[in-house]
Design an enzyme around this catalytic site. Structure first.
Site, PDB file in Angstrom:
ATOM      1  N   LYS A 149      40.261  -9.097  58.386  1.00  0.00           N
ATOM      2  CA  LYS A 149      39.165  -9.657  57.611  1.00  0.00           C
ATOM      3  C   LYS A 149      39.729 -10.843  56.833  1.00  0.00           C
ATOM      4  CE  LYS A 149      35.745  -6.500  58.050  1.00  0.00           C
ATOM      5  NZ  LYS A 149      34.321  -6.779  58.324  1.00  0.00           N
ATOM      6  N   ASP A 179      37.948 -11.863  61.600  1.00  0.00           N
ATOM      7  CA  ASP A 179      36.531 -11.751  61.242  1.00  0.00           C
ATOM      8  C   ASP A 179      36.324 -12.444  59.904  1.00  0.00           C
ATOM      9  OD1 ASP A 179      33.928 -11.101  60.768  1.00  0.00           O
ATOM     10  OD2 ASP A 179      34.223  -8.929  60.713  1.00  0.00           O
ATOM     11  N   GLU A 205      35.241 -13.732  64.664  1.00  0.00           N
ATOM     12  CA  GLU A 205      33.884 -13.226  64.498  1.00  0.00           C
ATOM     13  C   GLU A 205      33.167 -13.999  63.405  1.00  0.00           C
ATOM     14  OE1 GLU A 205      33.234  -9.016  64.006  1.00  0.00           O
ATOM     15  OE2 GLU A 205      35.065  -8.556  65.127  1.00  0.00           O
ATOM     16  N   ASP A 230      28.264 -11.667  65.278  1.00  0.00           N
ATOM     17  CA  ASP A 230      28.139 -10.341  64.677  1.00  0.00           C
ATOM     18  C   ASP A 230      26.861 -10.297  63.841  1.00  0.00           C
ATOM     19  OD1 ASP A 230      28.381  -7.920  63.397  1.00  0.00           O
ATOM     20  OD2 ASP A 230      30.364  -8.278  62.561  1.00  0.00           O
ATOM     21  N   LYS A 257      26.984  -3.511  66.648  1.00  0.00           N
ATOM     22  CA  LYS A 257      26.928  -2.385  65.724  1.00  0.00           C
ATOM     23  C   LYS A 257      25.578  -1.701  65.945  1.00  0.00           C
ATOM     24  CE  LYS A 257      29.675  -4.406  61.919  1.00  0.00           C
ATOM     25  NZ  LYS A 257      30.129  -5.679  62.528  1.00  0.00           N
TER      26      LYS A 257
END
Length: 352
Positions: A149, A179, A205, A230, A257
């Site tokens: 992240k 991401d 991402e 995403d 997701k």
């Protein structure tokens, strides 16, 4: 048939950092469906709402669950096209009930203990030293792919951290996914992508925030490393919206997701449309409890997802539920000798 729902507050073992802020807890709802003549037998699912991401996470959420509960009782359909997380939970509960209320959503090789799922090791945002420590721990645990992240601390520090990883581990030894959670500015995004590409990063991402399709289209076309959508997928409730998004932006990958993109049925639509366009994909979770994670893992195994997936066992929470999924290095497995414990749901505050 009858349906009930119960709120539950998941608590983090330690604060989780994202580009949107620090998380210490996350609300969710469990759903159970049962025959009123035999209420002790029920299928369980998780309506994994995510405040700040789920478009339906507003003051009307409980009202929608109440509407669903009433409609199930009279055998009437409920429009959940704009309530992805509730559809996700309802699908689970129905699948579990249909399979005998044993925590089996997609029975197969995975739930028989004959198949495992390779996953990436997620490294949460934090200060430089803490993130390096987390990265080293993931590698020691056997992960061959880590997901970082980024976008919250100083960019030069984040870049130095990735340089450190590459000095220690080659691209063949360790795949690095990144991401940004929409944290890059459109003005300097491309320069950052070139720096990441030079370090052998696998993909990025959501480099810029969702809702900027023209900018994202240009980034995907010019980026020196693959771009994955995403948050851009969230809220696209019908197939036409999904096709328009893919045809407009033309990403290299999409990240699915199920709790945020229409449940298993909605995610399957995304996959079908992506594959027709030569777009790659992988599955990831959205901070569900182990109830939702167990269901996602079974579904992921059933569709033969390739490469490392963004799943886990919910180990970031102090008060998670017990399920048969567990980690062996970077492999997610299912212990078929364990019977799911439904007694753990008895004390929840069920509505209905």
């Amino acid at each position: 048939m009858r349906l009930q729902f119960a709120p539950y507050l998941l608590k983090f073992k330690e604060p989780g950092g994202t580009s949107r802020g620090i998380l210490t807890e996350k609300p969710t709802f469990l759903i159970k469906i049962f025959d009123e003549r035999e209420p002790e037998r029920f299928g369980i699912g998780e309506a994994a709402v995510f405040p700040g991401l789920s478009p339906e996470a507003d003051g009307n959420y409980v009202l929608k669950l109440t509407e669903l509960m009433a409609n199930v009782a009279i055998g009437q359909a409920t429009d959940l096209s704009r309530h992805s997380s509730i559809r996700f939970g309802l699908e689970q509960a129905i699948l579990d009930f249909s399979s005998g209320c044993r925590g089996l959503y997609y029975p197969g090789e995975f739930t028989q203990g004959e198949k495992s799922i390779e996953i990436n090791g997620l490294v949460w945002m934090g200060d430089f030293d803490k993130m390096l420590s987390r990265i080293n721990k993931k590698v020691e645990e056997g992960f061959r792919c880590i997901k970082l992240k980024i976008g919250a601390i100083n960019w030069e520090s984040e870049l130095e951290m990735i340089k450190y990883i590459r000095r220690e581990y080659s691209e063949k030894e360790l795949m690095i996914r990144t991401d940004a959670n929409g944290g890059f500015s459109p003005h300097d995004c491309m320069a950052k992508l070139y720096e990441l590409a030079d370090l052998g990063v696998h993909s990025i991402e959501q480099p810029v925030k969702a809702g900027l399709p023209e900018i994202m289209e240009k980034i995907c076309k010019a980026s020196p490393l693959p771009v994955a959508l995403d948050e851009e997928l969230i809220g696209k409730g019908d197939e036409e919206e999904k096709m328009k998004t893919l045809d407009k932006i033309k990403p290299q990958y999409i990240i699915l997701k199920p709790a945020l993109c229409g449940g298993f049925s909605g995610a399957s639509e995304w996959i079908s449309n992506a594959e027709k366009r030569g777009i790659g994909w992988w599955i990831t979770s959205a901070l569900e409890s182990n109830i939702g994670l167990n269901a996602i893992a079974q579904w992921t195994a059933s569709i033969n997802a390739k490469g490392p997936q963004g799943l886990g066992t919910g180990g970031v929470f102090t008060n998670n539920f017990d399920t048969p999924i567990y980690l062996d290095g970077d492999l997610l497995k299912y212990n078929c000798s364990i019977e799911p414990d439904y007694f753990q749901f008895k004390e929840l505050k069920w509505h209905g």
